[in-house]
Write a protein that holds these residues in place. Structure first.
Motif, PDB file in Angstrom:
ATOM      1  N   THR A  73       0.838  -1.187   0.000  1.00 51.17           N
ATOM      2  CA  THR A  73       0.000   0.000   0.000  1.00 51.17           C
ATOM      3  C   THR A  73       0.877   1.243   0.000  1.00 51.17           C
ATOM      4  O   THR A  73       2.085   1.155   0.143  1.00 51.17           O
ATOM      5  N   SER A  74       0.208   2.382  -0.125  1.00 42.76           N
ATOM      6  CA  SER A  74       0.922   3.652  -0.024  1.00 42.76           C
ATOM      7  C   SER A  74       0.348   4.439   1.145  1.00 42.76           C
ATOM      8  O   SER A  74      -0.707   4.097   1.665  1.00 42.76           O
ATOM      9  N   ASP A  75       1.030   5.458   1.552  1.00 43.77           N
ATOM     10  CA  ASP A  75       0.593   6.314   2.666  1.00 43.77           C
ATOM     11  C   ASP A  75       0.480   7.745   2.185  1.00 43.77           C
ATOM     12  O   ASP A  75       1.235   8.617   2.587  1.00 43.77           O
ATOM     13  N   ILE A  76      -0.469   7.987   1.316  1.00 38.90           N
ATOM     14  CA  ILE A  76      -0.660   9.319   0.761  1.00 38.90           C
ATOM     15  C   ILE A  76      -1.808   9.998   1.503  1.00 38.90           C
ATOM     16  O   ILE A  76      -2.929   9.490   1.508  1.00 38.90           O
ATOM     17  N   PRO A  77      -1.546  11.126   2.159  1.00 39.31           N
ATOM     18  CA  PRO A  77      -2.636  11.822   2.859  1.00 39.31           C
ATOM     19  C   PRO A  77      -3.708  12.294   1.865  1.00 39.31           C
ATOM     20  O   PRO A  77      -3.392  12.684   0.747  1.00 39.31           O
ATOM     21  N   VAL A  78      -4.958  12.238   2.296  1.00 36.00           N
ATOM     22  CA  VAL A  78      -6.064  12.675   1.440  1.00 36.00           C
ATOM     23  C   VAL A  78      -6.955  13.649   2.195  1.00 36.00           C
ATOM     24  O   VAL A  78      -7.077  13.586   3.414  1.00 36.00           O
ATOM     25  N   GLN A  79      -7.554  14.552   1.448  1.00 32.80           N
ATOM     26  CA  GLN A  79      -8.496  15.502   2.029  1.00 32.80           C
ATOM     27  C   GLN A  79      -9.935  15.030   1.874  1.00 32.80           C
ATOM     28  O   GLN A  79     -10.762  15.270   2.724  1.00 32.80           O
ATOM     29  N   ASP A  80     -10.226  14.345   0.753  1.00 28.72           N
ATOM     30  CA  ASP A  80     -11.586  13.902   0.461  1.00 28.72           C
ATOM     31  C   ASP A  80     -11.586  12.396   0.208  1.00 28.72           C
ATOM     32  O   ASP A  80     -11.266  11.947  -0.890  1.00 28.72           O
ATOM     33  N   PRO A  81     -11.928  11.578   1.209  1.00 38.13           N
ATOM     34  CA  PRO A  81     -11.898  10.126   1.042  1.00 38.13           C
ATOM     35  C   PRO A  81     -12.774   9.622  -0.108  1.00 38.13           C
ATOM     36  O   PRO A  81     -12.477   8.598  -0.714  1.00 38.13           O
ATOM     37  N   ASP A  82     -13.842  10.344  -0.439  1.00 37.27           N
ATOM     38  CA  ASP A  82     -14.726   9.925  -1.530  1.00 37.27           C
ATOM     39  C   ASP A  82     -14.080  10.085  -2.901  1.00 37.27           C
ATOM     40  O   ASP A  82     -14.527   9.480  -3.868  1.00 37.27           O
ATOM     41  N   ARG A 100      -7.654  -2.179 -10.172  1.00 38.66           N
ATOM     42  CA  ARG A 100      -7.118  -1.228  -9.204  1.00 38.66           C
ATOM     43  C   ARG A 100      -8.188  -0.931  -8.163  1.00 38.66           C
ATOM     44  O   ARG A 100      -9.364  -0.889  -8.499  1.00 38.66           O
ATOM     45  N   PHE A 101      -7.769  -0.726  -6.934  1.00 43.63           N
ATOM     46  CA  PHE A 101      -8.701  -0.223  -5.939  1.00 43.63           C
ATOM     47  C   PHE A 101      -7.950   0.648  -4.954  1.00 43.63           C
ATOM     48  O   PHE A 101      -6.739   0.545  -4.819  1.00 43.63           O
ATOM     49  N   SER A 102      -8.674   1.510  -4.320  1.00 46.43           N
ATOM     50  CA  SER A 102      -8.089   2.426  -3.351  1.00 46.43           C
ATOM     51  C   SER A 102      -8.912   2.393  -2.088  1.00 46.43           C
ATOM     52  O   SER A 102     -10.110   2.129  -2.117  1.00 46.43           O
ATOM     53  N   GLY A 103      -8.268   2.677  -0.995  1.00 46.84           N
ATOM     54  CA  GLY A 103      -8.940   2.762   0.284  1.00 46.84           C
ATOM     55  C   GLY A 103      -8.260   3.803   1.137  1.00 46.84           C
ATOM     56  O   GLY A 103      -7.199   4.322   0.786  1.00 46.84           O
ATOM     57  N   VAL A 104      -8.869   4.083   2.248  1.00 48.67           N
ATOM     58  CA  VAL A 104      -8.331   5.089   3.157  1.00 48.67           C
ATOM     59  C   VAL A 104      -8.173   4.450   4.531  1.00 48.67           C
ATOM     60  O   VAL A 104      -9.104   3.863   5.060  1.00 48.67           O
ATOM     61  N   ARG A 105      -6.972   4.531   5.062  1.00 46.59           N
ATOM     62  CA  ARG A 105      -6.723   4.034   6.411  1.00 46.59           C
ATOM     63  C   ARG A 105      -7.001   5.189   7.373  1.00 46.59           C
ATOM     64  O   ARG A 105      -6.395   6.255   7.269  1.00 46.59           O
ATOM     65  N   PRO A 106      -7.907   4.997   8.331  1.00 43.45           N
ATOM     66  CA  PRO A 106      -8.270   6.079   9.246  1.00 43.45           C
ATOM     67  C   PRO A 106      -7.244   6.252  10.363  1.00 43.45           C
ATOM     68  O   PRO A 106      -7.399   5.734  11.455  1.00 43.45           O
ATOM     69  N   LEU A 107      -6.169   6.967  10.075  1.00 46.77           N
ATOM     70  CA  LEU A 107      -5.119   7.186  11.063  1.00 46.77           C
ATOM     71  C   LEU A 107      -5.500   8.304  12.024  1.00 46.77           C
ATOM     72  O   LEU A 107      -6.180   9.256  11.648  1.00 46.77           O
ATOM     73  N   ALA A 108      -5.037   8.176  13.240  1.00 47.32           N
ATOM     74  CA  ALA A 108      -5.298   9.209  14.244  1.00 47.32           C
ATOM     75  C   ALA A 108      -4.473  10.457  13.919  1.00 47.32           C
ATOM     76  O   ALA A 108      -3.319  10.352  13.514  1.00 47.32           O
ATOM     77  N   TYR A 109      -5.068  11.616  14.090  1.00 47.36           N
ATOM     78  CA  TYR A 109      -4.347  12.861  13.837  1.00 47.36           C
ATOM     79  C   TYR A 109      -3.282  13.074  14.905  1.00 47.36           C
ATOM     80  O   TYR A 109      -3.510  12.853  16.091  1.00 47.36           O
ATOM     81  N   THR A 110      -2.121  13.488  14.440  1.00 49.00           N
ATOM     82  CA  THR A 110      -1.067  13.905  15.359  1.00 49.00           C
ATOM     83  C   THR A 110      -0.356  15.092  14.737  1.00 49.00           C
ATOM     84  O   THR A 110       0.025  15.045  13.571  1.00 49.00           O
TER      85      THR A 110
END
Length: 102
Positions: free
Chosen positions: A4-13, A46-56
């Protein structure tokens, strides 16, 4: 299956697997498995998802944010509000059980 990758996103949709991510994954495969040729033409799905990481505020990169999950408790007046923070979609049952037990 590659990821996977760890790219921050603003709009999960709006999250999509971009050509840049494809290039990143193909280059990664080339480094890890140099004797296995893989090209963009071989990509079937291809598929994409968002991992809900805690804000720090202290993490300089997403790789520095913990992947552990935790339960955050806030109050709405006197009513406790429990929030599920972090983890993965695949661990939601165990996480939900922890919240229910609490």
């Amino acid at each position: 299956l590659v990821g996977t990758s760890d790219i921050p996103v603003q709009d999960p949709d709006a999250v999509r697997c971009t050509p840049e991510e494809e290039t990143y994954f193909l280059e990664m495969i080339g480094r890890v498995f140099p004797d296995i040729p893989v090209s963009r033409e071989q990509i079937v799905f291809r598929f994409s998802g968002v991992r809900p990481l805690a804000y720090t505020g202290s993490a300089k990169t997403t790789g520095q944010i913990t992947r552990d999950h935790h339960i955050r408790e806030d109050k709405l007046g006197e009513i406790p509000v429990l929030s599920l923070v972090g983890g993965k979609w695949t661990s939601f049952r165990a996480f939900s059980e922890q919240v229910t037990d609490r």
